[in-house]
Scaffold this motif. Structure first.
Motif, PDB file in Angstrom:
ATOM      1  N   ILE A  24      23.624  66.068  16.647  1.00 32.14           N
ATOM      2  CA  ILE A  24      24.534  66.293  15.522  1.00 32.14           C
ATOM      3  C   ILE A  24      23.776  66.127  14.208  1.00 32.14           C
ATOM      4  CG2 ILE A  24      26.722  65.620  14.450  1.00 32.14           C
ATOM      5  CD1 ILE A  24      27.473  64.252  17.078  1.00 32.14           C
ATOM      6  N   GLY A  25      23.980  67.070  13.277  1.00 33.57           N
ATOM      7  CA  GLY A  25      23.361  66.963  11.966  1.00 33.57           C
ATOM      8  C   GLY A  25      23.550  68.250  11.186  1.00 33.57           C
ATOM      9  N   LYS A  26      22.947  68.299   9.992  1.00 34.18           N
ATOM     10  CA  LYS A  26      23.003  69.527   9.182  1.00 34.18           C
ATOM     11  C   LYS A  26      21.992  70.557   9.683  1.00 34.18           C
ATOM     12  CE  LYS A  26      24.478  67.083   4.992  1.00 34.18           C
ATOM     13  NZ  LYS A  26      24.103  66.698   3.600  1.00 34.18           N
ATOM     14  N   PHE A  27      20.833  70.098  10.054  1.00 32.89           N
ATOM     15  CA  PHE A  27      19.808  70.920  10.687  1.00 32.89           C
ATOM     16  C   PHE A  27      19.428  72.161   9.890  1.00 32.89           C
ATOM     17  CE2 PHE A  27      21.870  68.973  14.603  1.00 32.89           C
ATOM     18  CZ  PHE A  27      20.909  67.980  14.722  1.00 32.89           C
ATOM     19  N   ASP A  28      19.284  72.029   8.575  1.00 27.70           N
ATOM     20  CA  ASP A  28      18.822  73.167   7.783  1.00 27.70           C
ATOM     21  C   ASP A  28      17.313  73.294   7.935  1.00 27.70           C
ATOM     22  OD1 ASP A  28      18.710  75.326   6.107  1.00 27.70           O
ATOM     23  OD2 ASP A  28      18.758  74.146   4.260  1.00 27.70           O
ATOM     24  N   GLY A  29      16.854  74.437   8.373  1.00 28.58           N
ATOM     25  CA  GLY A  29      15.433  74.680   8.553  1.00 28.58           C
ATOM     26  C   GLY A  29      14.959  74.549   9.982  1.00 28.58           C
ATOM     27  N   LEU A  30      15.674  73.753  10.786  1.00 31.13           N
ATOM     28  CA  LEU A  30      15.246  73.497  12.168  1.00 31.13           C
ATOM     29  C   LEU A  30      13.771  73.098  12.206  1.00 31.13           C
ATOM     30  CD1 LEU A  30      17.115  76.353  14.095  1.00 31.13           C
ATOM     31  CD2 LEU A  30      17.848  73.989  13.714  1.00 31.13           C
ATOM     32  N   HIS A 143      11.606  66.174   6.100  1.00 37.08           N
ATOM     33  CA  HIS A 143      12.994  66.327   5.670  1.00 37.08           C
ATOM     34  C   HIS A 143      13.179  67.726   5.098  1.00 37.08           C
ATOM     35  CE1 HIS A 143      14.363  62.192   6.169  1.00 37.08           C
ATOM     36  NE2 HIS A 143      13.268  61.764   5.582  1.00 37.08           N
ATOM     37  N   SER A 144      14.377  68.248   5.200  1.00 44.00           N
ATOM     38  CA  SER A 144      14.666  69.577   4.636  1.00 44.00           C
ATOM     39  C   SER A 144      14.399  69.599   3.138  1.00 44.00           C
ATOM     40  CB  SER A 144      16.117  69.971   4.927  1.00 44.00           C
ATOM     41  OG  SER A 144      16.344  70.053   6.314  1.00 44.00           O
ATOM     42  N   LYS A 145      14.760  68.523   2.441  1.00 43.91           N
ATOM     43  CA  LYS A 145      14.546  68.475   0.992  1.00 43.91           C
ATOM     44  C   LYS A 145      13.061  68.498   0.655  1.00 43.91           C
ATOM     45  CE  LYS A 145      15.921  65.947  -3.164  1.00 43.91           C
ATOM     46  NZ  LYS A 145      16.679  64.789  -3.704  1.00 43.91           N
ATOM     47  N   GLU A 146      12.257  67.797   1.435  1.00 43.92           N
ATOM     48  CA  GLU A 146      10.814  67.788   1.215  1.00 43.92           C
ATOM     49  C   GLU A 146      10.234  69.186   1.413  1.00 43.92           C
ATOM     50  OE1 GLU A 146       6.993  66.572   0.356  1.00 43.92           O
ATOM     51  OE2 GLU A 146       8.831  65.382   0.131  1.00 43.92           O
ATOM     52  N   ILE A 147      10.683  69.879   2.433  1.00 44.63           N
ATOM     53  CA  ILE A 147      10.214  71.233   2.698  1.00 44.63           C
ATOM     54  C   ILE A 147      10.633  72.172   1.562  1.00 44.63           C
ATOM     55  CG2 ILE A 147      10.468  73.222   4.248  1.00 44.63           C
ATOM     56  CD1 ILE A 147      10.813  71.101   6.529  1.00 44.63           C
ATOM     57  N   ALA A 148      11.871  72.043   1.099  1.00 43.73           N
ATOM     58  CA  ALA A 148      12.343  72.871  -0.016  1.00 43.73           C
ATOM     59  C   ALA A 148      11.490  72.638  -1.258  1.00 43.73           C
ATOM     60  CB  ALA A 148      13.808  72.568  -0.305  1.00 43.73           C
ATOM     61  N   ASN A 149      11.152  71.380  -1.541  1.00 45.97           N
ATOM     62  CA  ASN A 149      10.309  71.071  -2.700  1.00 45.97           C
ATOM     63  C   ASN A 149       8.932  71.712  -2.573  1.00 45.97           C
ATOM     64  OD1 ASN A 149      12.314  69.548  -3.929  1.00 45.97           O
ATOM     65  ND2 ASN A 149      11.565  67.603  -3.114  1.00 45.97           N
ATOM     66  N   ARG A 150       8.379  71.669  -1.369  1.00 42.40           N
ATOM     67  CA  ARG A 150       7.064  72.282  -1.140  1.00 42.40           C
ATOM     68  C   ARG A 150       7.123  73.791  -1.370  1.00 42.40           C
ATOM     69  NH1 ARG A 150       2.890  68.364  -0.491  1.00 42.40           N
ATOM     70  NH2 ARG A 150       3.946  66.490   0.252  1.00 42.40           N
ATOM     71  N   LEU A 151       8.170  74.429  -0.887  1.00 43.76           N
ATOM     72  CA  LEU A 151       8.316  75.869  -1.076  1.00 43.76           C
ATOM     73  C   LEU A 151       8.448  76.223  -2.553  1.00 43.76           C
ATOM     74  CD1 LEU A 151      10.785  76.670   1.833  1.00 43.76           C
ATOM     75  CD2 LEU A 151       8.392  77.356   1.706  1.00 43.76           C
ATOM     76  N   GLU A 152       9.237  75.445  -3.265  1.00 46.42           N
ATOM     77  CA  GLU A 152       9.459  75.731  -4.684  1.00 46.42           C
ATOM     78  C   GLU A 152       8.209  75.471  -5.521  1.00 46.42           C
ATOM     79  OE1 GLU A 152      12.940  73.334  -5.279  1.00 46.42           O
ATOM     80  OE2 GLU A 152      14.295  75.037  -4.930  1.00 46.42           O
ATOM     81  N   LEU A 161       3.721  73.504   7.928  1.00 43.13           N
ATOM     82  CA  LEU A 161       3.312  72.387   8.781  1.00 43.13           C
ATOM     83  C   LEU A 161       4.508  71.509   9.133  1.00 43.13           C
ATOM     84  CD1 LEU A 161       0.935  70.766  10.070  1.00 43.13           C
ATOM     85  CD2 LEU A 161       0.808  69.494   7.914  1.00 43.13           C
ATOM     86  N   LEU A 162       5.347  71.227   8.145  1.00 46.95           N
ATOM     87  CA  LEU A 162       6.517  70.377   8.371  1.00 46.95           C
ATOM     88  C   LEU A 162       7.597  71.104   9.174  1.00 46.95           C
ATOM     89  CD1 LEU A 162       6.826  68.717   4.831  1.00 46.95           C
ATOM     90  CD2 LEU A 162       5.603  67.868   6.832  1.00 46.95           C
ATOM     91  N   LEU A 163       7.678  72.413   8.976  1.00 44.79           N
ATOM     92  CA  LEU A 163       8.642  73.213   9.740  1.00 44.79           C
ATOM     93  C   LEU A 163       8.229  73.360  11.198  1.00 44.79           C
ATOM     94  CD1 LEU A 163       9.432  76.123   7.260  1.00 44.79           C
ATOM     95  CD2 LEU A 163      11.131  74.580   8.241  1.00 44.79           C
ATOM     96  N   GLY A 164       6.914  73.425  11.424  1.00 43.93           N
ATOM     97  CA  GLY A 164       6.422  73.724  12.761  1.00 43.93           C
ATOM     98  C   GLY A 164       6.447  75.214  13.058  1.00 43.93           C
ATOM     99  N   ARG A 165       6.567  76.028  12.030  1.00 42.85           N
ATOM    100  CA  ARG A 165       6.603  77.491  12.124  1.00 42.85           C
ATOM    101  C   ARG A 165       6.373  78.051  10.727  1.00 42.85           C
ATOM    102  NH1 ARG A 165      11.434  79.308   9.945  1.00 42.85           N
ATOM    103  NH2 ARG A 165      13.045  77.708   9.724  1.00 42.85           N
ATOM    104  N   ASN A 166       6.180  79.362  10.636  1.00 46.42           N
ATOM    105  CA  ASN A 166       6.076  79.993   9.329  1.00 46.42           C
ATOM    106  C   ASN A 166       7.455  80.105   8.697  1.00 46.42           C
ATOM    107  OD1 ASN A 166       3.303  80.419   9.664  1.00 46.42           O
ATOM    108  ND2 ASN A 166       3.606  82.431  10.595  1.00 46.42           N
ATOM    109  N   TYR A 167       7.529  79.774   7.409  1.00 44.33           N
ATOM    110  CA  TYR A 167       8.801  79.938   6.707  1.00 44.33           C
ATOM    111  C   TYR A 167       9.148  81.417   6.652  1.00 44.33           C
ATOM    112  CZ  TYR A 167      12.489  79.716   3.238  1.00 44.33           C
ATOM    113  OH  TYR A 167      13.707  79.840   2.600  1.00 44.33           O
TER     114      TYR A 167
END
Length: 282
Positions: A24-30, A143-152, A161-167
């Protein structure tokens, strides 16, 4: 509960009855942190996504089943936010009558005003509870927020790397007879579907059209050297794809090449794009 539209009611209901473990969770980005939760599920496991609707996602809800081997179910946040912790568990048990095992992250909170924590599940549920610890990669919390910050910030490799796949961004291809095809380089013009855009600029990408993966460069940002309009467009290397309509296209981001900038004329812009292409090829 939101039942996926491509299952009829009875087929989906039968699927629910087989679920005995649930993440159970929000799971944005998987991302890799989420994957750690999914690794705890049984073969009859499922994923319950708490969806708080917003304009931009790392991975909008409708695309998540493309990246998961488990069935996905949804609770709309607006339908459950008023429930107490106990009421939330009652709903969960009612909706998943054969549930034996709940998997959540260490920072999971539930109930009205987020008053209940992951540890409170032990008091509210008679079955097995697994609470997954924080996941770190290169000493960075996943964390999803950390990944979003990296993308921005254009830090594509770190985000991947954090996603474990290509964005990836899935987007609708539309034809636009503009300067790109006439005077510079032909591009596929793309319409974003609720995905978070990385930082404006030029990227090394891979473009997936149907099942074919093609080397490409992608531009995101205002076209400062021409009409100053926002654009999301991709040039596929060494392929003539003009005058065709491809429907939905997946763009996978590999690395950031350069910042968006204004050129004195279209000839200068074309020379720079050729340098970008040469950089990707080499």
């Amino acid at each position: 509960m939101l039942l996926n539209s491509h299952f009829n009611y009875w087929k989906r209901r039968s699927e629910i009855l087989h679920i005995n473990s649930l993440a159970i969770g929000k799971f944005d980005g998987l991302h890799l942190g989420h994957r750690e939760l999914f690794s705890k599920l049984s073969k009859n496991g499922g994923v319950l996504i708490i969806d708080k609707k917003r304009e931009k996602y790392l991975l909008p809800p409708k695309y998540r089943e493309n990246f998961l081997e488990f069935p996905i179910f949804f609770y709309k946040f607006e339908d459950i936010f008023h429930l107490s912790g106990g009421e939330f568990l009652e709903k969960l048990i009612s909706d998943f009558p054969n549930l034996e095992h709940i998997v959540v992250g260490y920072d999971f909170r539930f109930g009205e005003n987020r008053t209940s924590s992951a540890n409170d599940l032990h008091k509210l549920f008679d079955g097995k509870i697994s609470i997954v610890d924080e996941v770190k990669i290169d000493n960075i919390s996943v964390h999803s927020k950390e990944i979003a910050n990296r993308l921005e910030n254009g830090e594509i490799e770190k985000a991947n790397l954090l996603l474990g796949r290509n964005y990836s961004i899935f987007a609708k291809h539309f034809r636009e007879r503009g300067l790109g095809s006439q005077e510079i380089f032909p591009t596929l013009n793309l319409q974003n579907r609720n995905f978070l855009f990385p930082k404006s600029g030029v990227y090394k990408t891979e473009t997936k059209i149907k099942k074919e993966v093609l080397e490409s460069i992608t531009f995101i940002g205002n076209r400062e050297s021409s009409d100053n309009k926002f654009s999301f467009e991709t040039h596929v290397l060494d392929r003539d794809l003009e005058n065709r309509n491809f429907g939905e296209i997946e763009t996978q981001f590999l690395s950031f090449i350069r910042e968006n900038r204004k050129f004195g004329n279209l000839s200068e812009l074309k020379k720079q794009i050729q340098k970008d292409i040469d950089f990707v090829k080499n």
